[in-house]
Design a protein around this motif. Sequence first.
Motif, PDB file in Angstrom:
ATOM      1  N   ILE A  13      -0.730  -2.185  -4.733  1.00 38.86           N
ATOM      2  CA  ILE A  13       0.355  -2.913  -5.586  1.00 38.86           C
ATOM      3  C   ILE A  13       0.508  -4.312  -5.165  1.00 38.86           C
ATOM      4  O   ILE A  13       0.582  -4.956  -4.130  1.00 38.86           O
ATOM      5  CB  ILE A  13       1.940  -2.433  -5.690  1.00 38.86           C
ATOM      6  CG1 ILE A  13       1.874  -0.817  -6.060  1.00 38.86           C
ATOM      7  CG2 ILE A  13       2.824  -3.256  -6.653  1.00 38.86           C
ATOM      8  CD1 ILE A  13       3.210  -0.267  -5.624  1.00 38.86           C
ATOM      9  N   ARG A  14       0.084  -5.268  -6.234  1.00 36.17           N
ATOM     10  CA  ARG A  14      -0.023  -6.636  -6.027  1.00 36.17           C
ATOM     11  C   ARG A  14       1.355  -7.107  -6.196  1.00 36.17           C
ATOM     12  O   ARG A  14       2.393  -6.789  -6.763  1.00 36.17           O
ATOM     13  CB  ARG A  14      -0.660  -7.589  -7.185  1.00 36.17           C
ATOM     14  CG  ARG A  14      -2.153  -7.018  -7.126  1.00 36.17           C
ATOM     15  CD  ARG A  14      -2.959  -7.659  -8.214  1.00 36.17           C
ATOM     16  NE  ARG A  14      -2.635  -9.096  -8.605  1.00 36.17           N
ATOM     17  CZ  ARG A  14      -3.335  -9.959  -8.299  1.00 36.17           C
ATOM     18  NH1 ARG A  14      -4.445  -9.682  -7.741  1.00 36.17           N
ATOM     19  NH2 ARG A  14      -3.169 -11.211  -8.638  1.00 36.17           N
ATOM     20  N   GLN A  15       1.447  -8.205  -5.134  1.00 39.58           N
ATOM     21  CA  GLN A  15       2.843  -8.845  -5.120  1.00 39.58           C
ATOM     22  C   GLN A  15       3.173  -9.794  -6.209  1.00 39.58           C
ATOM     23  O   GLN A  15       2.280 -10.362  -6.754  1.00 39.58           O
ATOM     24  CB  GLN A  15       2.932  -9.750  -3.695  1.00 39.58           C
ATOM     25  CG  GLN A  15       4.237 -10.290  -3.420  1.00 39.58           C
ATOM     26  CD  GLN A  15       5.362  -9.255  -3.069  1.00 39.58           C
ATOM     27  OE1 GLN A  15       4.956  -8.337  -2.478  1.00 39.58           O
ATOM     28  NE2 GLN A  15       6.811  -9.477  -3.205  1.00 39.58           N
ATOM     29  N   GLN A  57       0.913  -1.239   0.071  1.00 43.50           N
ATOM     30  CA  GLN A  57       0.018   0.019   0.190  1.00 43.50           C
ATOM     31  C   GLN A  57       0.841   1.191  -0.033  1.00 43.50           C
ATOM     32  O   GLN A  57       1.629   1.414   0.817  1.00 43.50           O
ATOM     33  CB  GLN A  57      -0.891   0.128   1.282  1.00 43.50           C
ATOM     34  CG  GLN A  57      -1.850  -1.362   1.322  1.00 43.50           C
ATOM     35  CD  GLN A  57      -2.723  -1.355   0.134  1.00 43.50           C
ATOM     36  OE1 GLN A  57      -3.202  -0.279  -0.193  1.00 43.50           O
ATOM     37  NE2 GLN A  57      -3.252  -2.465   0.130  1.00 43.50           N
ATOM     38  N   ILE A  58       0.687   2.085  -0.995  1.00 44.08           N
ATOM     39  CA  ILE A  58       1.333   3.448  -0.967  1.00 44.08           C
ATOM     40  C   ILE A  58       0.590   4.396  -0.945  1.00 44.08           C
ATOM     41  O   ILE A  58      -0.857   4.477  -1.713  1.00 44.08           O
ATOM     42  CB  ILE A  58       2.020   3.418  -2.436  1.00 44.08           C
ATOM     43  CG1 ILE A  58       3.162   2.492  -2.611  1.00 44.08           C
ATOM     44  CG2 ILE A  58       2.812   4.845  -2.720  1.00 44.08           C
ATOM     45  CD1 ILE A  58       3.638   2.377  -4.050  1.00 44.08           C
ATOM     46  N   LYS A  59       0.892   5.320   0.051  1.00 38.99           N
ATOM     47  CA  LYS A  59      -0.258   6.717   0.320  1.00 38.99           C
ATOM     48  C   LYS A  59       0.358   7.687   0.149  1.00 38.99           C
ATOM     49  O   LYS A  59       1.607   8.186   0.740  1.00 38.99           O
ATOM     50  CB  LYS A  59      -0.716   6.379   1.863  1.00 38.99           C
ATOM     51  CG  LYS A  59      -1.739   7.646   2.104  1.00 38.99           C
ATOM     52  CD  LYS A  59      -2.031   7.531   3.719  1.00 38.99           C
ATOM     53  CE  LYS A  59      -2.862   8.684   4.144  1.00 38.99           C
ATOM     54  NZ  LYS A  59      -3.091   8.477   5.513  1.00 38.99           N
ATOM     55  N   VAL A  60       0.016   8.574  -0.660  1.00 39.12           N
ATOM     56  CA  VAL A  60       0.422  10.068  -0.723  1.00 39.12           C
ATOM     57  C   VAL A  60      -0.621  11.001  -0.476  1.00 39.12           C
ATOM     58  O   VAL A  60      -1.683  11.137  -0.994  1.00 39.12           O
ATOM     59  CB  VAL A  60       0.842  10.253  -2.360  1.00 39.12           C
ATOM     60  CG1 VAL A  60       1.422  11.641  -2.597  1.00 39.12           C
ATOM     61  CG2 VAL A  60       1.727   9.320  -3.018  1.00 39.12           C
ATOM     62  N   GLU A  84       3.545  -6.417 -11.945  1.00 38.48           N
ATOM     63  CA  GLU A  84       4.260  -5.628 -12.531  1.00 38.48           C
ATOM     64  C   GLU A  84       5.090  -4.319 -12.061  1.00 38.48           C
ATOM     65  O   GLU A  84       4.453  -4.292 -10.759  1.00 38.48           O
ATOM     66  CB  GLU A  84       3.437  -5.029 -13.963  1.00 38.48           C
ATOM     67  CG  GLU A  84       3.177  -5.870 -14.897  1.00 38.48           C
ATOM     68  CD  GLU A  84       2.083  -5.228 -16.192  1.00 38.48           C
ATOM     69  OE1 GLU A  84       2.340  -3.976 -15.823  1.00 38.48           O
ATOM     70  OE2 GLU A  84       1.943  -5.905 -16.819  1.00 38.48           O
ATOM     71  N   ASP A  85       6.108  -4.013 -12.300  1.00 39.87           N
ATOM     72  CA  ASP A  85       6.695  -2.906 -11.494  1.00 39.87           C
ATOM     73  C   ASP A  85       5.817  -1.526 -11.944  1.00 39.87           C
ATOM     74  O   ASP A  85       5.582  -1.465 -12.891  1.00 39.87           O
ATOM     75  CB  ASP A  85       8.104  -2.628 -12.255  1.00 39.87           C
ATOM     76  CG  ASP A  85       9.327  -3.806 -12.155  1.00 39.87           C
ATOM     77  OD1 ASP A  85       8.652  -4.471 -11.156  1.00 39.87           O
ATOM     78  OD2 ASP A  85      10.208  -3.836 -12.793  1.00 39.87           O
ATOM     79  N   VAL A  86       5.798  -0.827 -10.819  1.00 40.82           N
ATOM     80  CA  VAL A  86       4.766   0.191 -10.899  1.00 40.82           C
ATOM     81  C   VAL A  86       5.833   1.583 -10.648  1.00 40.82           C
ATOM     82  O   VAL A  86       6.699   1.663  -9.863  1.00 40.82           O
ATOM     83  CB  VAL A  86       3.897   0.067  -9.855  1.00 40.82           C
ATOM     84  CG1 VAL A  86       2.962   1.306  -9.541  1.00 40.82           C
ATOM     85  CG2 VAL A  86       3.159  -1.121  -9.768  1.00 40.82           C
ATOM     86  N   CYS A  87       5.536   2.648 -11.630  1.00 35.13           N
ATOM     87  CA  CYS A  87       6.144   3.802 -11.287  1.00 35.13           C
ATOM     88  C   CYS A  87       5.134   4.976 -11.581  1.00 35.13           C
ATOM     89  O   CYS A  87       3.990   4.833 -12.356  1.00 35.13           O
ATOM     90  CB  CYS A  87       7.149   4.326 -12.717  1.00 35.13           C
ATOM     91  SG  CYS A  87       8.724   3.012 -12.504  1.00 35.13           S
ATOM     92  N   PHE A  88       5.167   6.045 -11.015  1.00 31.42           N
ATOM     93  CA  PHE A  88       4.348   7.267 -10.963  1.00 31.42           C
ATOM     94  C   PHE A  88       5.138   8.285 -10.557  1.00 31.42           C
ATOM     95  O   PHE A  88       5.924   8.524 -10.187  1.00 31.42           O
ATOM     96  CB  PHE A  88       3.054   6.889  -9.938  1.00 31.42           C
ATOM     97  CG  PHE A  88       3.576   6.834  -8.432  1.00 31.42           C
ATOM     98  CD1 PHE A  88       3.888   7.881  -7.529  1.00 31.42           C
ATOM     99  CD2 PHE A  88       4.001   5.641  -8.029  1.00 31.42           C
ATOM    100  CE1 PHE A  88       4.149   7.876  -6.555  1.00 31.42           C
ATOM    101  CE2 PHE A  88       4.314   5.295  -6.750  1.00 31.42           C
ATOM    102  CZ  PHE A  88       4.544   6.467  -5.719  1.00 31.42           C
ATOM    103  N   LYS A  89       4.407   9.340 -10.892  1.00 31.87           N
ATOM    104  CA  LYS A  89       5.105  11.031 -10.961  1.00 31.87           C
ATOM    105  C   LYS A  89       4.101  11.728  -9.943  1.00 31.87           C
ATOM    106  O   LYS A  89       2.678  11.672 -10.295  1.00 31.87           O
ATOM    107  CB  LYS A  89       5.170  11.339 -12.239  1.00 31.87           C
ATOM    108  CG  LYS A  89       6.032  12.563 -12.155  1.00 31.87           C
ATOM    109  CD  LYS A  89       6.409  13.249 -13.666  1.00 31.87           C
ATOM    110  CE  LYS A  89       5.043  13.510 -14.412  1.00 31.87           C
ATOM    111  NZ  LYS A  89       5.672  13.993 -15.737  1.00 31.87           N
ATOM    112  N   ILE A  90       4.600  12.437  -9.047  1.00 33.20           N
ATOM    113  CA  ILE A  90       3.895  13.571  -8.211  1.00 33.20           C
ATOM    114  C   ILE A  90       4.037  14.852  -8.838  1.00 33.20           C
ATOM    115  O   ILE A  90       5.280  15.288  -8.636  1.00 33.20           O
ATOM    116  CB  ILE A  90       4.234  13.250  -6.924  1.00 33.20           C
ATOM    117  CG1 ILE A  90       3.948  12.028  -6.356  1.00 33.20           C
ATOM    118  CG2 ILE A  90       3.318  14.355  -5.936  1.00 33.20           C
ATOM    119  CD1 ILE A  90       2.502  11.466  -6.412  1.00 33.20           C
TER     120      ILE A  90
END
Length: 418
Positions: free
Chosen positions: A89-91, A39-42, A94-100
């Motif tokens: 993100i599932r274990q 879990q990614i929280k921004v 795929e590799d996950v990338c995002f931009k803030i």
Amino acid sequence: GKNCSLLQEMDVIQKQDENCYCYVQNRTIHLQYLWSTLQIKVSSREKFRFEPISEKNNCRNSETVFEFAACAVQILWKPETCTETFLSIRQYGEDVCFKIQPFKIEPYIVRVKREMLDGKLLFLFVAGIFLFHFANSLSRSAKFFYLSGITLGVLALLVFVLLTLKRFIPRHSTFWILMSGSWMISLYFIYCFKENIQWLWSEHKNYVFGYFLAVGITSFAICYQHGPLTTELSITLFTWTLQLTAFVLIYFGVTIPQVAYAVIAISLCSKGLRYPLGAACHIARKMKHHFKSKKLVFKYLTEEEYREQGESETIRALEELRSFCRSPDFPSWIAISKLQAPHRFAAFVLGSPHVSPAETKAHDEQYGIGSSFLEEQLFETRAQSEQDEPANSVHEEDEENENEMHTQIPFPYATELL
């Protein structure tokens, strides 16, 4: 990827400027991560733009028309600015990338946390197992039919409308072409809705709730008008559709694809081995019943069965006695020396009846119709009814009898004295 920051588990990153982040999957398979997600929280006090980055977003590399259309829709489908967002993100995915992209110079925080047991994944997996094994019974349930119609109308509106208008499409080939396209578009919109459900619910809650309510009520009305499935062919097709849906739920309910394939194969084998296992269980029950000690069951005979069984058993016993007396092992001289009528016994052994005509006549006179035995039984019942009279009269008769005995007994002695 060179300019992006790599995220690790339990990271807490605070920045102010625009930056991109990537999480690279660990390719080593561990079963403890079967239902695990990251879990990614921004979060920030000011609004920012969250933009996923992937090679698939480059529409120039699209190999098919569908991939190009999906890429174009995904470019247009960009969420608005927000102050907080979540990414799951599932274990082993795929590799996950995002931009803030912050709009003001205001710090934002990126938190990374692992959830060892994701309830959504576990629910999808259990629902898939349940749906596969109970697909046959659920396909015959009217309530489940209405529920499935409402779900299909909400999630795949184009498919539901096409099924409703099937009777107006003359050719089957045209129908199946339209059905394939409707399914592809519906699946893509489901994917987009799943990726942006939090943003849609937070920003456009009223519209989402109104869509669910209007489409759900309309779907239920159409399903209720057509009624549940009645033909065996339609029920079979519905069962296969439910089983295929169960496989999709099982696949998306675990993070390791190999485990999903194994579970699907075991489920198919369990369905195929149903009849051999049923036959083996039936044979086992028969063998258990055969070797199990039987309990004695007592059956009461009627008067007619009792008389018939007595006559047959008497005849059989007399024949066994005759055969035994005719055998060389029988001590004939000892038996004759103890009998009062040896001639009658010899006649019985040779086949004469064991009861003489005189004994038969005497038995009929005593126990037959109009015999003394029946008269005694009859008078005995009458005597019992007379004894049930009031107790006062009985006591009075007893006193009178005693007085008579007292008056009668002294006379002989008086005469002897005289």
